[in-house]
Design a protein around this motif. Structure first.
Motif, PDB file in Angstrom:
ATOM      1  N   VAL A  48       0.960  -0.740   0.350  1.00  0.00           N
ATOM      2  CA  VAL A  48       0.111  -0.373  -0.191  1.00  0.00           C
ATOM      3  C   VAL A  48       0.935   0.995  -0.289  1.00  0.00           C
ATOM      4  CG1 VAL A  48      -1.763   1.321   0.789  1.00  0.00           C
ATOM      5  CG2 VAL A  48      -1.828  -0.957   0.946  1.00  0.00           C
ATOM      6  N   PRO A  49       0.367   2.358  -0.763  1.00  0.00           N
ATOM      7  CA  PRO A  49       1.158   3.207  -1.181  1.00  0.00           C
ATOM      8  C   PRO A  49       1.382   4.389   0.408  1.00  0.00           C
ATOM      9  CG  PRO A  49      -0.815   3.552  -2.307  1.00  0.00           C
ATOM     10  CD  PRO A  49      -0.535   2.621  -1.970  1.00  0.00           C
ATOM     11  N   GLY A  50       2.316   5.231   0.650  1.00  0.00           N
ATOM     12  CA  GLY A  50       1.956   6.382   2.091  1.00  0.00           C
ATOM     13  C   GLY A  50       0.836   6.977   2.164  1.00  0.00           C
ATOM     14  N   ARG A  51       0.531   6.832   0.592  1.00  0.00           N
ATOM     15  CA  ARG A  51      -0.851   8.291   0.292  1.00  0.00           C
ATOM     16  C   ARG A  51      -1.031   8.015  -0.519  1.00  0.00           C
ATOM     17  NH1 ARG A  51       3.443  12.126  -1.532  1.00  0.00           N
ATOM     18  NH2 ARG A  51       3.716  12.353  -4.455  1.00  0.00           N
ATOM     19  N   ILE A  52      -2.349   8.347  -0.739  1.00  0.00           N
ATOM     20  CA  ILE A  52      -3.117   7.936  -2.271  1.00  0.00           C
ATOM     21  C   ILE A  52      -1.759   8.772  -3.689  1.00  0.00           C
ATOM     22  CG2 ILE A  52      -5.231   8.626  -2.933  1.00  0.00           C
ATOM     23  CD1 ILE A  52      -6.817   8.694  -1.194  1.00  0.00           C
ATOM     24  N   ARG A  53      -2.106   8.167  -4.297  1.00  0.00           N
ATOM     25  CA  ARG A  53      -1.245   8.274  -5.547  1.00  0.00           C
ATOM     26  C   ARG A  53      -2.071   8.473  -6.704  1.00  0.00           C
ATOM     27  NH1 ARG A  53       3.768   4.735  -6.637  1.00  0.00           N
ATOM     28  NH2 ARG A  53       4.621   6.252  -7.386  1.00  0.00           N
ATOM     29  N   VAL A  54      -2.219   9.997  -6.676  1.00  0.00           N
ATOM     30  CA  VAL A  54      -2.865  10.454  -8.139  1.00  0.00           C
ATOM     31  C   VAL A  54      -2.076  10.700  -8.992  1.00  0.00           C
ATOM     32  CG1 VAL A  54      -3.925  12.460  -9.451  1.00  0.00           C
ATOM     33  CG2 VAL A  54      -4.838  11.660  -6.785  1.00  0.00           C
ATOM     34  N   ILE A  55      -1.694   9.589 -10.118  1.00  0.00           N
ATOM     35  CA  ILE A  55      -0.587   9.553 -11.051  1.00  0.00           C
ATOM     36  C   ILE A  55      -1.047  10.335 -12.883  1.00  0.00           C
ATOM     37  CG2 ILE A  55       0.955   8.622 -12.506  1.00  0.00           C
ATOM     38  CD1 ILE A  55       0.882   6.487 -10.099  1.00  0.00           C
ATOM     39  N   THR A  56      -0.683  11.723 -13.331  1.00  0.00           N
ATOM     40  CA  THR A  56      -0.834  11.634 -14.147  1.00  0.00           C
ATOM     41  C   THR A  56      -0.126  10.895 -15.324  1.00  0.00           C
ATOM     42  OG1 THR A  56      -1.973  13.960 -13.525  1.00  0.00           O
ATOM     43  CG2 THR A  56      -1.070  13.864 -16.078  1.00  0.00           C
ATOM     44  N   ILE A  57      -0.903  10.871 -16.399  1.00  0.00           N
ATOM     45  CA  ILE A  57      -0.487  10.060 -17.456  1.00  0.00           C
ATOM     46  C   ILE A  57       0.048  10.694 -18.333  1.00  0.00           C
ATOM     47  CG2 ILE A  57       0.008   7.577 -18.795  1.00  0.00           C
ATOM     48  CD1 ILE A  57      -0.758   6.127 -16.244  1.00  0.00           C
ATOM     49  N   ALA A  58       1.095  11.125 -18.757  1.00  0.00           N
ATOM     50  CA  ALA A  58       0.817  12.361 -20.174  1.00  0.00           C
ATOM     51  C   ALA A  58       1.845  12.522 -21.184  1.00  0.00           C
ATOM     52  CB  ALA A  58       0.929  13.265 -19.314  1.00  0.00           C
ATOM     53  N   ASN A  59       2.049  12.535 -22.221  1.00  0.00           N
ATOM     54  CA  ASN A  59       2.778  12.349 -23.209  1.00  0.00           C
ATOM     55  C   ASN A  59       2.485  13.364 -24.476  1.00  0.00           C
ATOM     56  OD1 ASN A  59       4.956  12.945 -25.664  1.00  0.00           O
ATOM     57  ND2 ASN A  59       5.463  10.360 -24.894  1.00  0.00           N
ATOM     58  N   GLN A  60       2.333  14.281 -24.839  1.00  0.00           N
ATOM     59  CA  GLN A  60       1.738  14.557 -25.819  1.00  0.00           C
ATOM     60  C   GLN A  60       1.753  14.452 -27.058  1.00  0.00           C
ATOM     61  OE1 GLN A  60       4.393  15.885 -25.633  1.00  0.00           O
ATOM     62  NE2 GLN A  60       5.899  17.718 -26.477  1.00  0.00           N
ATOM     63  N   LYS A  61       2.579  13.468 -27.467  1.00  0.00           N
ATOM     64  CA  LYS A  61       3.233  12.415 -28.074  1.00  0.00           C
ATOM     65  C   LYS A  61       1.935  11.124 -28.754  1.00  0.00           C
ATOM     66  CE  LYS A  61       6.295   9.806 -31.902  1.00  0.00           C
ATOM     67  NZ  LYS A  61       5.017   9.150 -32.064  1.00  0.00           N
ATOM     68  N   GLY A  62       0.974  11.262 -29.331  1.00  0.00           N
ATOM     69  CA  GLY A  62      -0.086  10.235 -29.898  1.00  0.00           C
ATOM     70  C   GLY A  62       0.430   8.867 -30.700  1.00  0.00           C
ATOM     71  N   GLY A  63       0.396   7.623 -29.402  1.00  0.00           N
ATOM     72  CA  GLY A  63       1.027   6.630 -30.078  1.00  0.00           C
ATOM     73  C   GLY A  63       1.606   5.808 -29.319  1.00  0.00           C
ATOM     74  N   VAL A  64       1.841   6.493 -27.600  1.00  0.00           N
ATOM     75  CA  VAL A  64       3.333   5.698 -27.324  1.00  0.00           C
ATOM     76  C   VAL A  64       2.967   5.363 -26.001  1.00  0.00           C
ATOM     77  CG1 VAL A  64       4.763   7.997 -27.786  1.00  0.00           C
ATOM     78  CG2 VAL A  64       3.105   8.487 -25.780  1.00  0.00           C
ATOM     79  N   GLY A  65       1.654   5.054 -26.019  1.00  0.00           N
ATOM     80  CA  GLY A  65       1.396   3.582 -25.083  1.00  0.00           C
ATOM     81  C   GLY A  65       0.504   4.511 -23.246  1.00  0.00           C
ATOM     82  N   LYS A  66      -0.152   5.727 -23.758  1.00  0.00           N
ATOM     83  CA  LYS A  66      -0.239   6.558 -22.073  1.00  0.00           C
ATOM     84  C   LYS A  66      -2.251   5.546 -22.221  1.00  0.00           C
ATOM     85  CE  LYS A  66      -1.209  10.354 -24.425  1.00  0.00           C
ATOM     86  NZ  LYS A  66      -0.471  10.017 -25.945  1.00  0.00           N
ATOM     87  N   THR A  67      -2.551   5.584 -23.176  1.00  0.00           N
ATOM     88  CA  THR A  67      -4.124   4.810 -22.964  1.00  0.00           C
ATOM     89  C   THR A  67      -3.673   3.352 -22.418  1.00  0.00           C
ATOM     90  OG1 THR A  67      -5.260   5.788 -24.156  1.00  0.00           O
ATOM     91  CG2 THR A  67      -5.944   4.490 -23.757  1.00  0.00           C
ATOM     92  N   THR A  68      -2.307   2.298 -23.368  1.00  0.00           N
ATOM     93  CA  THR A  68      -2.680   0.984 -23.119  1.00  0.00           C
ATOM     94  C   THR A  68      -1.666   0.930 -21.382  1.00  0.00           C
ATOM     95  OG1 THR A  68      -2.108   1.306 -25.606  1.00  0.00           O
ATOM     96  CG2 THR A  68      -1.381  -0.564 -23.712  1.00  0.00           C
ATOM     97  N   SER A  69      -0.742   2.164 -21.176  1.00  0.00           N
ATOM     98  CA  SER A  69      -0.247   1.563 -19.982  1.00  0.00           C
ATOM     99  C   SER A  69      -0.987   2.061 -18.352  1.00  0.00           C
ATOM    100  CB  SER A  69       0.169   2.681 -19.942  1.00  0.00           C
ATOM    101  OG  SER A  69       2.542   2.819 -21.015  1.00  0.00           O
ATOM    102  N   SER A  70      -2.210   3.134 -19.327  1.00  0.00           N
ATOM    103  CA  SER A  70      -3.365   3.912 -17.738  1.00  0.00           C
ATOM    104  C   SER A  70      -4.106   2.483 -18.112  1.00  0.00           C
ATOM    105  CB  SER A  70      -3.905   4.605 -18.285  1.00  0.00           C
ATOM    106  OG  SER A  70      -3.547   6.276 -18.842  1.00  0.00           O
TER     107      SER A  70
END
Length: 358
Positions: A48-70
């Motif tokens: 369990v993390p030390g706090r609630i982790r709010v992680i933004t998965i970002a990269n302005q280039k398309g097709g690098v795996g943002k959605t797949t990784s999320s």
């Protein structure tokens, strides 16, 4: 001769090194990996993390795996015992598709929380992957949100306020350990909302040259957000995706990224794997679609590493820790939210549009 089924069952409780010696064929190793994922509930959960982790998965280039990784990180974290909320902030709604969540026009979605008066609790949907994973879907309505938010007061803080209010309203035993925000492939107002809402940024980087070209612009934007809107935001994780071990280019890009970002880069690398691309067509993540594939194994290892890195994170005053009492909601323009490890100890929170009218 030992029964193969018995060998697989006994491997779940065996040491990893011992099982690697016992299962010396590719088919047997794939069966072992699949069995481990399918029986994740019987194994040691992720910490369990030390706090609630709010992680933004970002990269302005398309097709690098943002959605797949999320999708796959969210499923892996949830399968191994961590409550996870995935927020789809891309109007294309691909994250919603991969998690089997409806996102047709009229479906309660993140658009209603950003532009309308709905709370996140009203637009959260369960997923079929695991009971510990829920999703806030995106519909095509979100495509017009950036235009509709232009005249809204404190428009950059809409998602942050929605998340914090949602966390405060949930009982301690139901608060997510992880909130993953999947961003669109742009640096517009939706991505800006995600960067202001998050405590940390995870950047997926495709192992090709073009993926490095726009990285500087993304880092500059994150720095601007840190200086003017969210001093608590920081790039804490880099994930190498679409790695093709047959090419020298992939090795060169991976080496360059590791030399530049050092320990921020996860040891786990996501390979090119056709199963990863096939899974969304069945409304699943690769972790549940083909648990023995290299893509599934890599995402589980990346999620494990991500979880272990979160254990030592100190609690944030502005985020409730899982199981701890929550501070009163922000009520006026003079309220402040504290951010650790920054030059500015506090930063004023702009009033919401409703407060402004009052």
């Amino acid at each position: 001769m030992t029964d193969p089924g018995q060998r697989l069952r006994s491997s779940l409780t065996a040491e990893q090194s011992a099982s690697a010696v016992e299962f010396d064929s590719p088919i047997a190793m794939e069966a072992l990996r699949a069995t481990q994922v399918l029986h994740a509930a019987d194994q040691e959960p992720f910490p369990v993390p030390g706090r609630i982790r709010v992680i933004t998965i970002a990269n302005q280039k398309g097709g690098v795996g943002k959605t797949t990784s999320s999708v796959n990180l969210g499923v892996a974290l949830a399968l191994y015992g961590l409550r996870t909320l995935v927020i789809d902030l891309d109007p294309q709604g691909n994250t919603s598709t991969a998690l089997g969540v409806p996102h047709s026009v009229g479906t309660p979605s993140v658009y209603d929380a950003l532009v309308g008066d709905s709370s996140l609790a009203e637009v959260v949907h369960p997923t079929t992957a695991t009971p510990l994973l829920s999703c806030v879907p995106a519909t095509i309505d979100l495509a017009g949100a950036e235009i509709e938010l232009v005249s809204v007061v404190a428009r950059e803080y809409r998602l942050r306020r929605a998340i914090e209010t949602h966390l405060q309203e949930l009982p301690p035993e139901q608060r997510p350990h992880y909130v993953l925000i999947d961003c669109p492939p742009s640096l517009g107002l939706l991505t800006l909302n995600a960067l202001v809402a998050g405590d940390e940024v995870l950047i997926p980087i495709q192992c090709e040259y073009y993926a490095l070209e726009g990285l500087g612009q993304l880092l500059n934007n994150i720095d601007l957000v840190r200086r003017h809107l969210n001093p608590g935001i920081a790039v804490r994780t880099i994930l190498l995706t679409m790695y093709d071990g047959r090419t020298k280019l992939a090795d060169q890009v991976a080496e360059e990224v590791r030399n530049h970002f050092g320990s921020l880069v996860l040891d786990a690398v996501i390979p090119r794997n056709v199963r990863v691309s096939e899974a969304p067509g069945y409304g699943q993540s690769v972790v549940t679609y083909d648990p023995g594939s290299r893509g599934s194994t890599s995402y589980v290892e990346a999620a494990r590493e991500l979880a272990h890195r979160g254990v030592a994170l100190p609690p944030l005053p502005s985020r409730p820790t899982p199981g701890s009492p929550v501070a009163a909601p922000v009520g006026s323009a003079t309220d402040v939210v504290a951010f650790p490890d920054t030059d500015a100890a506090t930063v004023p929170v702009p009033p919401s549009s409703e407060e402004n009218k009052a």
